[in-house]
Scaffold this active site. Structure first.
Site, short mmCIF file in Angstrom:
data_model
loop_
_atom_site.label_atom_id
_atom_site.label_comp_id
_atom_site.label_asym_id
_atom_site.label_seq_id
_atom_site.Cartn_x
_atom_site.Cartn_y
_atom_site.Cartn_z
N GLY A 10 0.81 -1.22 0.00
CA GLY A 10 0.00 0.00 0.00
C GLY A 10 0.84 1.26 0.00
O GLY A 10 0.46 2.28 -0.59
N ASN A 11 2.02 1.21 0.64
CA ASN A 11 2.91 2.37 0.65
C ASN A 11 3.49 2.63 -0.73
O ASN A 11 3.86 3.76 -1.05
CB ASN A 11 4.04 2.16 1.66
CG ASN A 11 3.57 2.35 3.09
OD1 ASN A 11 2.96 3.36 3.42
ND2 ASN A 11 3.85 1.38 3.94
N LYS A 127 0.27 -3.55 13.95
CA LYS A 127 0.25 -3.29 12.51
C LYS A 127 0.10 -1.80 12.24
O LYS A 127 -0.92 -1.19 12.58
CB LYS A 127 -0.91 -4.05 11.86
CG LYS A 127 -1.03 -3.84 10.37
CD LYS A 127 0.21 -4.35 9.62
CE LYS A 127 0.05 -4.16 8.12
NZ LYS A 127 1.29 -4.54 7.40
N LYS A 210 -0.81 -7.93 4.97
CA LYS A 210 -0.94 -8.28 3.55
C LYS A 210 0.02 -9.39 3.14
O LYS A 210 -0.33 -10.26 2.33
CB LYS A 210 -0.73 -7.02 2.72
CG LYS A 210 -0.57 -7.21 1.23
CD LYS A 210 0.90 -7.24 0.79
CE LYS A 210 1.65 -6.00 1.18
NZ LYS A 210 3.10 -6.07 0.84
N LYS A 272 7.51 -9.60 5.61
CA LYS A 272 7.73 -10.05 4.23
C LYS A 272 8.60 -11.30 4.21
O LYS A 272 8.30 -12.28 3.51
CB LYS A 272 8.38 -8.93 3.42
CG LYS A 272 7.47 -7.72 3.21
CD LYS A 272 8.20 -6.57 2.54
CE LYS A 272 7.25 -5.41 2.24
NZ LYS A 272 6.50 -4.93 3.41
#
Length: 311
Positions: A10-11, A127, A210, A272
């Site tokens: 999203g960033n 988060k 995500k 990630k």
């Protein structure tokens, strides 16, 4: 044809311009890279983050709320940003495929992901969502809304909310059918809407990560590769130090070693890498790649950081 789950942050979509036109412009650029990838014969399932977008939406909700126009709760705001970002991606990809005369359908699907209501994350918000603040601004925001704000990877302070581990995609069968039909499917946006199973599924005030949702999605569609797109070409150890080193090929034991050493920032690169490990350990044939959107069309040239069970 290999199946690839691509997770777009999203960033990466909201860099500096928070307007819809500003974000659409970035999505259009991303669509070109994704179309390059599809044009090479790769099948794509796409998910995306929504941290800054859902945070901004929550701020808008708070500012404009009144008895006749109450603010929507977090799970509904996640659904709203799923819809808006899904729309941007779906339109941009469809237009890009049309320009290239590629007969490729694209669809976005509102996705719910079940979580465990006893997940310890509900007791420890972690988060990041929404915009970055200075320390003083974050302290003022915390006084006003009672939220928790923490420093985020040296970039400023952000609000944090519970982030339980995603367990199961409610719409799994529908997504599998779309993938089987070779339709580019945009799903699990913002990590999916977190729901808990009671008499039926019920939304809960939280945000799924995500990257972990992308790993669950990749498992569900039997993906060959999980591609996590971020702001850098590679992941690093000793990041920001004179001994900084870009990683290119690592195995599971090396990845776990670096995690244990605290090499990756929580709420930033750590999830990630952990999501990549979660996916890769399931099958020896799987791989995960962490890199930038600019490198997506060059994966056959061994760009980015590739994680496999063994080298």
């Amino acid at each position: 044809m290999s199946v690839n789950v691509i997770a777009l942050g999203g960033n990466a979509i909201l860099e500096t311009d928070p307007t819809d036109e500003g974000q659409k412009a970035i999505v259009r650029q991303a669509a070109k890279s994704i179309a390059d990838f599809v044009e090479k014969g790769e099948q794509v399932v796409l998910c995306h983050g929504n941290g800054p977008q859902v945070g901004n939406l929550l701020l808008q909700q708070k500012v404009s709320q009144s008895p006749k126009n109450p603010a929507m709760k977090l799970d509904t705001c996640v659904a709203m940003t799923q819809g808006s970002i899904g729309y941007w991606l779906q339109q941009a990809l469809t237009n890009e495929f049309t320009k290239r005369s590629l007969n490729q359908s694209v669809v976005s699907i509102i996705t719910q992901i079940r979580v465990d209501q006893e997940d310890p994350a509900f007791q420890k918000p972690s988060k990041p969502i929404g915009p970055f603040y200075t320390k003083e601004e974050a302290e003022n925001e915390a006084q006003m809304d009672g939220g928790t704000y923490i420093e985020d990877a040296g970039r400023g302070y952000r609000k944090v909310v519970p982030s339980p581990q995603p367990k199961e995609i409610v719409e799994k069968e529908a997504i599998q059918a779309l993938v089987a039909a070779n339709i580019v499917t945009i799903c699990a946006g913002g990590g999916g809407i977190p729901v808990i199973a009671k008499e039926g599924d019920e939304g809960i005030e939280a945000v799924n990560d995500k990257d972990f949702s992308a790993a669950v999605l990749a498992e569900a569609v039997k993906a060959d590769r999980l591609i996590i797109l971020t702001g850098v070409d590679n992941i690093y150890i000793n990041y920001g130090k004179l001994t900084q080193q870009a990683l290119t090929q690592i195995n599971l034991s090396e990845a776990k070693k670096y995690i244990d050493e605290g090499q990756f920032a929580p709420g930033s690169m750590l999830p990630k890498v952990e999501a990549a490990v979660q996916f890769v350990k399931g099958e020896a044939s799987r791989s995960a790649v962490i890199t930038s959107i600019e490198q997506l069309g060059h994966l056959t040239e061994n760009v980015g950081t590739v994680i496999r069970q063994t080298r």
